[in-house]
Design a protein around this motif. Structure first.
Motif, PDB file in Angstrom:
ATOM      1  N   LYS A   1      -7.968  87.128  68.346  1.00 13.34           N
ATOM      2  CA  LYS A   1      -7.020  86.540  67.410  1.00 13.34           C
ATOM      3  C   LYS A   1      -7.699  86.246  66.080  1.00 13.34           C
ATOM      4  CE  LYS A   1      -3.455  86.291  70.203  1.00 13.34           C
ATOM      5  NZ  LYS A   1      -3.009  85.022  70.797  1.00 13.34           N
ATOM      6  N   PHE A   2      -6.921  86.315  65.006  1.00 12.20           N
ATOM      7  CA  PHE A   2      -7.428  85.982  63.669  1.00 12.20           C
ATOM      8  C   PHE A   2      -7.481  84.459  63.557  1.00 12.20           C
ATOM      9  CE2 PHE A   2      -7.257  85.753  58.985  1.00 12.20           C
ATOM     10  CZ  PHE A   2      -8.234  86.693  58.679  1.00 12.20           C
ATOM     11  N   PHE A   3      -8.659  83.937  63.269  1.00 10.57           N
ATOM     12  CA  PHE A   3      -8.852  82.490  63.228  1.00 10.57           C
ATOM     13  C   PHE A   3      -9.874  82.155  62.153  1.00 10.57           C
ATOM     14  CE2 PHE A   3     -10.857  78.521  64.667  1.00 10.57           C
ATOM     15  CZ  PHE A   3      -9.749  77.723  64.949  1.00 10.57           C
ATOM     16  N   ASN A   4      -9.457  81.395  61.158  1.00  9.85           N
ATOM     17  CA  ASN A   4     -10.326  80.969  60.059  1.00  9.85           C
ATOM     18  C   ASN A   4     -11.037  82.152  59.388  1.00  9.85           C
ATOM     19  OD1 ASN A   4     -11.492  79.186  58.264  1.00  9.85           O
ATOM     20  ND2 ASN A   4     -13.105  78.517  59.659  1.00  9.85           N
ATOM     21  N   GLY A   5     -10.253  83.164  59.034  1.00 13.66           N
ATOM     22  CA  GLY A   5     -10.774  84.259  58.224  1.00 13.66           C
ATOM     23  C   GLY A   5     -11.395  85.413  58.971  1.00 13.66           C
ATOM     24  N   LYS A   6     -11.486  85.329  60.304  1.00 11.29           N
ATOM     25  CA  LYS A   6     -12.105  86.405  61.072  1.00 11.29           C
ATOM     26  C   LYS A   6     -11.357  86.617  62.386  1.00 11.29           C
ATOM     27  CE  LYS A   6     -16.956  85.819  59.592  1.00 11.29           C
ATOM     28  NZ  LYS A   6     -18.334  85.556  60.102  1.00 11.29           N
ATOM     29  N   THR A   7     -11.527  87.815  62.949  1.00 10.64           N
ATOM     30  CA  THR A   7     -11.026  88.054  64.294  1.00 10.64           C
ATOM     31  C   THR A   7     -12.023  87.474  65.286  1.00 10.64           C
ATOM     32  OG1 THR A   7      -9.914  90.074  63.584  1.00 10.64           O
ATOM     33  CG2 THR A   7     -10.276  89.800  65.939  1.00 10.64           C
TER      34      THR A   7
END
Length: 237
Positions: A147-153
């Motif tokens: 999942k995409f979370f805080n700018g990264k996968t």
């Protein structure tokens, strides 16, 4: 014939080596944060600051000592100083260097054993992540997502708890390269999309353990940022 046998033997092993499980990711994260298992003897003193919109900033000190089974929450201001402590399951309270605390101070600052037990549970859990994910009563989902979370996968892992351990639903996010814990999210009631998610940053090594010094809190329903926690390491060996 020999080449065919080698292929039959090697290919399954190679494929299985590439397949991560959720438990593998948690184990790799624990190793990334604490390769020498220093958390088992974790102790330290930290200044902690909580900044919230339209509220007074909270400053306090946390002291942990796992070998002595001790936790302290300490507040020192110009007007009052008090300490709330749990040691080996027993509660100790004092304010302005006195064990007898006025009802006004108790009411204003919630200097109670119930509050102290709550603080011990919360901060031991948050400071103990990701290590606490291997505690009894923790149920790690067999599957993981990206999942995409805080700018990264990131790798996302769902966690639930046995009835006597907890009732919230948690999701943990791990960096795909170094496996450091990047943050987490929890719901009290998933159907309401309530709860919060937290970004972790500013990692620093403390007594062999890599710890985040900044936590940014957001509401799940709106993604609005509402709180920042800042950690200062006081006792660093």
């Amino acid at each position: 014939m020999i080449k065919k046998l080698l292929l039959i033997f090697l290919v399954p092993t190679g494929l299985s080596a590439q397949k991560l499980t959720a438990f593998d990711i948690v184990s790799k994260s624990i190793y990334a944060h604490d390769p020498f298992n220093n958390f088992e003897k974790f102790e330290g003193i930290f200044n902690y600051q909580i900044v919230r919109d339209k509220q007074a900033t909270r400053n306090f000190t946390l002291a942990f000592n796992k070998p002595k089974d001790s936790f302290e929450y300490i507040v020192n201001t110009d007007s009052v100083s008090f300490k709330q402590k749990i040691k080996k399951g027993k509660c100790y309270l004092e304010a302005n260097n006195r064990k007898k605390i006025s009802s006004d101070l108790i009411k204003k600052y919630d200097i109670t054993c119930e509050r102290t037990q709550y603080l011990e549970k919360v901060y031991n859990y948050l400071f103990g992540l990701p290590f606490k994910l291997k505690d009894p009563g923790v149920i790690i989902s067999e599957q993981y997502s990206e999942k995409f979370f805080n700018g990264k996968t990131r790798y996302e892992i769902a966690v639930e708890f046995e009835k006597n351990t907890g009732t919230d639903h948690w999701y943990f996010y791990f960096d795909k390269k170094d496996f450091l814990l990047a943050g987490y999210k929890f719901h009290h009631d998933i159907s309401k999309k309530d709860g919060e998610f937290i970004y972790l940053s500013d990692y620093e090594k403390f007594n062999g353990i890599i710890m985040p010094k900044t936590k940014k809190w957001h509401w799940n329903q709106t993604s609005e940022h509402f709180r920042t926690d800042k950690l200062e390491i006081v006792d660093k060996k």
